[in-house]
Design an enzyme around this catalytic site. Structure first.
Site, PDB file in Angstrom:
ATOM      1  N   GLU A   1      42.686  32.680  46.286  1.00 49.23           N
ATOM      2  CA  GLU A   1      42.518  33.790  45.339  1.00 49.23           C
ATOM      3  C   GLU A   1      43.109  35.090  45.851  1.00 49.23           C
ATOM      4  O   GLU A   1      42.787  35.548  46.946  1.00 49.23           O
ATOM      5  CB  GLU A   1      41.032  33.995  45.020  1.00 49.23           C
ATOM      6  CG  GLU A   1      40.773  35.086  44.005  1.00 49.23           C
ATOM      7  CD  GLU A   1      39.320  35.158  43.567  1.00 49.23           C
ATOM      8  OE1 GLU A   1      39.003  36.007  42.716  1.00 49.23           O
ATOM      9  OE2 GLU A   1      38.497  34.374  44.082  1.00 49.23           O
TER      10      GLU A   1
ATOM     11  N   LYS B   1      37.520  32.253  38.504  1.00 50.95           N
ATOM     12  CA  LYS B   1      36.146  32.009  38.066  1.00 50.95           C
ATOM     13  C   LYS B   1      36.170  30.702  37.288  1.00 50.95           C
ATOM     14  O   LYS B   1      36.805  30.591  36.251  1.00 50.95           O
ATOM     15  CB  LYS B   1      35.613  33.144  37.188  1.00 50.95           C
ATOM     16  CG  LYS B   1      34.850  34.185  37.973  1.00 50.95           C
ATOM     17  CD  LYS B   1      33.533  33.604  38.483  1.00 50.95           C
ATOM     18  CE  LYS B   1      32.970  34.424  39.633  1.00 50.95           C
ATOM     19  NZ  LYS B   1      33.432  33.936  40.944  1.00 50.95           N
TER      20      LYS B   1
END
Length: 915
Positions: A701, A718
C-alpha cells in the site's frame, strides 16, 4: 420604515443530552422580520440586538421571487463567499473543493469552536463578509453541544442568511427547531440509496425516484424522526426504500461526468410545487419504510440533506451545491444593487493581500479569506481549517545548502548481475547490513512499481536522525528530542519544541540544487532522507493525544548522499551522489562502478507474485504471543460497532500486535525470505544499528507520493480476502471481494477521506479518483485498491502535504480525529512503526511513502507484527478476527521459515569477482 427590535439569546438553552436522550425543544427564533436593506447589530442597554433586514415572510419557493423581480433581476454575483463550518469531520474539504469551483472563490473554513458568537456577528453582520453558510458533517449528535459547537446558535439566530447543513448539519437544523434525533433502523455508512424529492430548488435539474439515477452516499447512524418535524420545517427528500444499494460501476457517475451535463446554473421551476406537498399528516407507512433525506425551513433560506453530496460516488452532488449558490444569489439579489456594491467593496478591502492564494474570476483576483481572530496559528491543521496558508517560514530565515548531484547510468547491468537483491547484498550487506536502507519494489508486475533505491554508509553529507516524542505527547505538546549522528560519528542532541515534521520541513526547504543536475533521470528521488515516521507522530498532524508511548523511536531517517537506483523496467543501474557544490563527488561513483563491473554475470532471481494459496498457520502455532486474546479482540470489534451505531464514527480501524523473541535470527536473512515469499511494490528494509532496530516490510500500500510535477497520489487499500488454492477457487474469491458490499463501503469511506486530506493542500477542482475499487492480487491475498490524485497548491510544502494526510486514513477510519481518539481508548499498546510510513523525502521536494503493514519489526531481539481491520456497520466480530489473522500470515510464516529451515541460512546467492 418600521424596524422591530428584539433581544438575542446569548446562549442556546439546550442542556447536554447523553447520546440520543432527546429534550423536545421548540425554541422560538430571536430574529424578527424587517424591510431594512442590510443587516446591522446595535446595542440596547447591555443586551445585543439584531436588526434583521431583507428577510421576507413566506420563503416557500413558489413565492420566492415575484414576477417583477424576475423580469428586473440584476446580473448574478461574480462570486459567492461561503463560511464553511467544520464539525471536526474528515469530509469537510471535499465540500471545500466543490464550493471553490462553484462559488468562484474558496470558502473560509473554521472549526465549530474556533469563533465566538461575537466573532460570528462581526463577520456576518458588521463586515457582511459572507453570502452563505455551509455546516459540515461530523461525528456525534446535535443533542451533544460539544459535537456541533456554534452551529446550533447559527441555525437558531441567523434566519436571514442562507444555510445548508450536510448530515450532522441537517440533523442540527431539525433538532434546533424541535425535531427528535433518533437511531436509524440500521446504520448506513459508505452505502448508496436512491432519492425521491419534491422538486425543491435545491434539487433543480436532478432526477427523482426509483431507477432515476439519483443515487447518493450515506454516512449516518442517526436520523431526524420525520413524525416530530415542526410546522416550520418541510420535508423535501427521502429514500425510495429502506434498503441500501451496493456499489457497482453501473451505479457510479463521477462528479466530472455529471458536471459536464450541468454547467449552467439552474433556473426557477415555473411550476414548482408548494413545499407542503408532503404534509406531516401523510400516511405512516411511507415514514416507516423510507428515511427522511432532506428538509427546508418554511420561511428562512435554510436547507439540510442527510446524505453526502460531496462523496465521489454521489450522483448529481455538484448540482446540489450549484443550486445552493443560485438560491443564495436570488436571495441576496432581491436587495438593492447599492447594498451589494457596499458588500463587495468591504470584502475586497478587508481580505489579506499577502501570503494568500487567489482564484481568478472573470479577470479579477478575488482572495479567499477575511481577517479572523487574532489568535496565533502555527500548525497546518488549524491553518488549513481556516483557509490560511502562511507557512511561517521565510526563505531568508533558512541557511541555504547549495548542493550538486552527479550520477551515472549503467545500461542493462541489473539483469546481468541477477537483479536488485544481488546488488544490495554485494554492496551493502557487510557488517550485518548496519545502517542501510532498501526501498524495494519487489513486486513489479502490472506496472505497480519500477524503481528500487538502496544505500548504506554514505559520504560527508550523510547523517542519521533519531526522534523521540516526550512522555507528555499531545497536540499542544508535540515536542521531542532529536539525536543527529554525522558522517564522522559525532552525536548531538536537541529539543524540538515544534516537533519532528517542522524540523524536516525546514531541512528540505534549505536544500538547493540546479535543475540541470536532474535532467534525464526517470525517477523522483535525487538524494535526501530515507526512513520512517511512526504512528505516534499523529499528534503533529492534528490528533489530540497519544495514550501509549512507543518503545521504538517515533522517527528515524538516514540522509542518503551516495546510493544506487535499480530500474526494473529497463534493467538499468543508476549511481547517485550529492555533495557540496564546491566539492568533487566522483570518488564514490568510480569505486562503486568498478565494483559492479567486476562482478560475474548471475542469474536473475527477482521474486514473482506466485499464488501461495490460503495459509492456515496461526500466530500462536508459530510461537507468537498476542497482545489480545481472540475474545478481547472481538470485544473491541463489538465496542467499535456500538460507537458506529451511536454516530461517533463511520469506520474504525482497530489493530493489535503479536510478539516473539528472536535472539538468533539474522534480520536481513528474514527480509530476503519475506520479499521472496510475499513480494510487494512498496516493500522496504531499514537498519538502524545503534537502536538495535530492523524493519522488514512487505507493504502493498502506498500512503502518499508527490512527484516533480506537483501531483499528489494516494492508493489506499480497504478490503482483503485470502487467495484460493485452485485457479477456480482463486477467481471466485476475487469476484467475492469485488462485489462485497462491506468491503465496498470500507473502501469508499477511505477514498472520500483521502480526497478530503488531499483537498486541504491541492488546487481547487484538481482532486479526482482515476481508479475506484480495483482488485489487485498478491501472493497470499486479493486486495481492493483505489487511487486518488490532485495537484498540489504552490504555497504548501512537501511536508505540509504529509501533515495534512498522516496517518493514512486506511489505518484510522473516519472521521479521522474522532476515530483516533476512540482507537487510543481501545488499544492497549502503541502501534509504533506499524500504521506509520516508510519512504523518502528528496532534496527536490518530492516524496514517496508507504503504509507500514505486513511488516516485521525487530527491536532488541523481539519481533513484533501489527495487524487489524476496518470495522464498519456491516462487520461481524468473528470475521474481523479471522481477517486480522489473515494479514499476519505472510510475515509470521517468514519468521517461522527462517527459524526452522537450515536451507535458508545463506541470506543470498554468492557472487564472485572476475579475476
Amino acid at each position: 420604515m418600521n424596524l422591530i427590535q428584539c433581544s438575542r439569546r446569548s446562549d442556546i438553552a439546550l442542556p447536554f443530552v447523553e447520546c440520543l436522550h432527546h429534550v423536545n425543544v421548540n425554541p422560538k427564533p430571536a430574529l424578527l422580520v424587517s424591510r431594512s436593506l442590510r443587516r446591522t447589530r446595535s446595542h440596547c442597554g447591555s443586551k445585543n440586538v439584531i436588526k434583521c433586514s431583507h428577510l421576507m415572510p413566506g420563503h416557500l419557493e413558489g413565492s420566492f421571487v415575484g414576477k417583477k423581480q424576475v423580469e428586473e433581476r440584476p446580473k448574478k454575483l461574480q462570486f459567492v463567499r461561503t463560511l464553511l463550518i467544520d464539525n471536526y469531520d474528515s469530509y469537510t474539504y471535499n465540500i471545500y473543493q466543490e464550493l471553490s469551483v462553484i462559488n468562484g472563490v474558496p470558502p473560509v473554513v473554521i472549526r465549530n469552536d474556533s469563533w465566538t458568537w461575537k466573532d460570528i456577528c462581526q463577520h456576518l453582520y458588521e463586515e457582511n463578509a459572507f453570502d452563505n453558510i455551509v455546516i459540515s458533517p461530523g461525528p456525534g449528535s446535535p443533542t451533544c453541544p460539544a459535537d456541533v459547537g456554534i452551529c446550533l446558535q447559527l441555525l437558531l439566530e441567523c434566519g436571514d442568511i442562507p444555510i445548508l447543513g450536510v448530515c450532522l448539519g441537517h440533523q442540527a437544523l431539525g433538532y434546533v427547531h424541535g425535531a427528535k434525533v433518533v437511531h436509524a433502523s440500521q446504520p448506513i455508512h459508505g452505502r448508496l440509496s436512491e432519492i425521491k424529492h419534491n422538486g425543491s430548488r435545491l434539487f433543480h435539474d436532478i432526477p427523482s425516484g426509483r431507477n432515476s439515477g439519483f443515487k447518493v452516499v450515506r454516512y449516518h447512524s442517526l436520523v431526524l424522526d420525520a413524525q416530530t418535524l415542526p410546522e416550520e420545517l418541510v420535508p423535501i427528500a427521502w429514500t425510495t426504500s429502506s434498503d441500501a444499494l451496493s456499489f457497482s460501476e453501473d451505479n457510479f457517475v463521477s462528479p466530472d461526468a455529471y458536471a459536464k451535463t450541468s454547467e449552467g446554473y439552474s433556473t426557477l421551476f415555473s411550476d414548482i410545487r408548494n413545499e407542503n406537498s408532503w404534509p406531516l399528516s401523510h400516511s405512516g407507512d411511507i415514514r416507516s419504510r423510507k428515511v427522511l433525506m432532506g428538509i427546508m425551513h418554511s420561511t428562512w433560506p435554510h436547507y439540510g440533506v442527510q446524505f453526502h453530496p460531496e462523496s465521489v460516488a454521489t450522483c448529481h452532488g455538484r448540482q446540489i451545491f450549484k443550486n445552493f449558490r443560485r438560491i443564495t444569489e436570488d436571495y441576496w439579489l432581491r436587495s438593492s444593487s447599492s447594498f451589494f456594491r457596499r458588500r463587495y467593496a468591504y470584502f475586497t478591502g478587508q481580505v489579506r493581500l499577502t501570503n494568500t492564494p487567489s482564484v481568478e474570476t472573470d479577470g479579477n483576483h478575488v482572495l479567499q479569506e477575511v481577517t479572523r481572530s487574532r489568535r496565533p496559528v502555527d500548525d497546518l491543521d488549524e491553518r488549513n481549517c481556516l483557509g490560511m496558508t502562511n507557512l511561517g517560514i521565510s526563505p531568508t530565515t533558512i541557511d541555504m545548502k547549495l548542493l550538486k548531484l552527479t550520477w551515472r547510468r549503467l545500461e542493462g547491468l541489473a539483469a546481468k548481475l541477477g537483479g536488485a537483491k544481488n546488488i544490495f547484498c554485494e554492496l551493502f550487506s557487510d557488517d550485518k547490513a548496519e545502517n542501510t536502507f532498501w526501498l524495494d519494489s519487489s513486486s513489479i508486475e502490472k506496472g505497480r512499481a519500477r524503481f528500487s533505491f538502496m544505500g548504506g554508509k554514505g559520504g560527508p553529507l550523510s547523517k542519521r536522525l533519531t526522534f523521540r516524542l516526550t512522555n507528555r505527547s499531545d497536540a499542544a505538546h508535540c515536542g521531542g528530542y532529536l539525536s543527529i549522528e554525522d558522517a564522522h560519528g559525532h552525536v548531538s542532541s536537541t529539543y524540538l519544541e515544534k516537533g519532528f515534521l517542522d524540523f524536516l520541513n525546514k531541512e528540505l526547504l534549505s536544500f538547493h540544487c540546479e535543475e540541470k543536475d536532474f535532467e534525464g533521470l526517470p525517477f523522483e528521488f535525487y538524494g535526501g532522507f530515507v526512513g520512517y515516521i511512526g504512528y505516534n507522530l499523529k499528534v503533529e498532524c492534528g490528533a489530540a493525544t497519544n495514550c501509549h508511548k512507543s518503545p521504538v523511536p517515533d522517527a528515524c531517517f538516514l540522509f542518503a548522499d551516495n546510493f544506487v537506483v535499480v530500474d526494473h523496467l529497463n534493467d538499468d543501474v543508476y549511481l547517485m551522489s550529492i555533495h557540496d557544490r564546491n566539492t568533487p563527488g566522483t570518488t564514490w561513483l568510480d569505486n562503486t562502478e568498478e565494483k559492479l563491473l567486476t562482478l560475474r554475470t548471475a542469474p536473475t532471481e527477482e521474486p514473482k507474485n506466485k499464488n501461495m494459496g490460503s495459509m492456515t498457520i496461526s500466530p500462536h502455532e508459530a510461537g507468537f504471543c498476542a497482545e489480545k486474546s481472540k475474545e478481547q479482540y472481538m470485544e473491541d470489534v463489538r465496542k467499535c460497532l456500538q460507537y458506529i451505531k451511536d454516530g461517533e464514527s463511520y469506520e474504525l480501524c482497530v489493530t493489535t500486535q503479536i510478539r516473539k523473541k528472536v535472539e538468533e535470527m539474522d534480520p536481513l536473512q528474514l527480509y530476503l525470505h519475506l520479499r521472496e515469499t510475499n513480494p510487494a511494490p512498496y516493500a522496504a528494509w531499514l537498519n538502524f544499528a545503534k537502536e538495535n532496530l530492523h524493519i522488514c516490510c512487505s507493504s502493498p500500500e502506498r500512503f502518499l507520493r508527490l512527484d516533480r510535477n506537483g501531483i499528489l497520489e494516494a492508493k489506499p487499500i480497504k478490503g482483503t480476502i485470502a487467495r484460493g488454492v485452485t485457479k477456480e477457487e482463486d477467481e471466485k474469491r476475487k469476484l467475492q471481494l469485488h462485489y462485497s458490499e462491506k468491503d465496498q463501503a470500507e473502501n469508499l469511506m477511505i477514498v472520500d477521506l483521502l480526497r478530503n486530506d488531499l483537498g486541504r493542500v491541492c488546487e481547487p477542482g484538481s482532486v479526482h479518483v482515476p481508479h475506484l475499487m480495483d482488485v489487485e492480487s498478491y501472493a497470499t491475498v486479493h486486495t481492493m485498491v483505489s487511487t486518488i490524485r490532485g495537484k498540489k497548491r504552490s504555497d504548501v510544502s512537501a511536508v505540509d502535504c504529509v501533515r495534512a494526510a498522516f496517518p493514512g486514513g486506511s489505518m484510522t477510519g473516519a472521521p479521522k480525529l474522532r476515530s483516533m481518539e476512540l482507537l487510543d481508548s481501545l488499544e492497549t499498546c502503541s502501534r509504533g512503526i506499524y500504521s506509520g510510513s516508510i519512504g523518502f523525502f528528496s532534496i527536490n521536494q518530492t516524496f514517496d511513502l508507504n503504509i507500514v503493514i505486513r511488516t516485521v519489526v525487530i527491536h532488541e531481539n523481539e519481533a513484533s507484527i501489527g495487524a487489524g481491520g476496518a470495522i464498519v456497520a456491516l462487520s461481524n466480530p468473528e470475521d474481523e478476527y479471522e481477517e486480522m489473522n489473515l494479514k499476519t500470515c505472510a510475515p509470521v510464516k517468514a519468521v517461522m521459515d527462517i527459524q526452522n529451515d537450515e536451507n535458508l541460512a545463506i541470506p543470498f546467492p554468492p557472487l564472485f569477482f572476475s579475476r
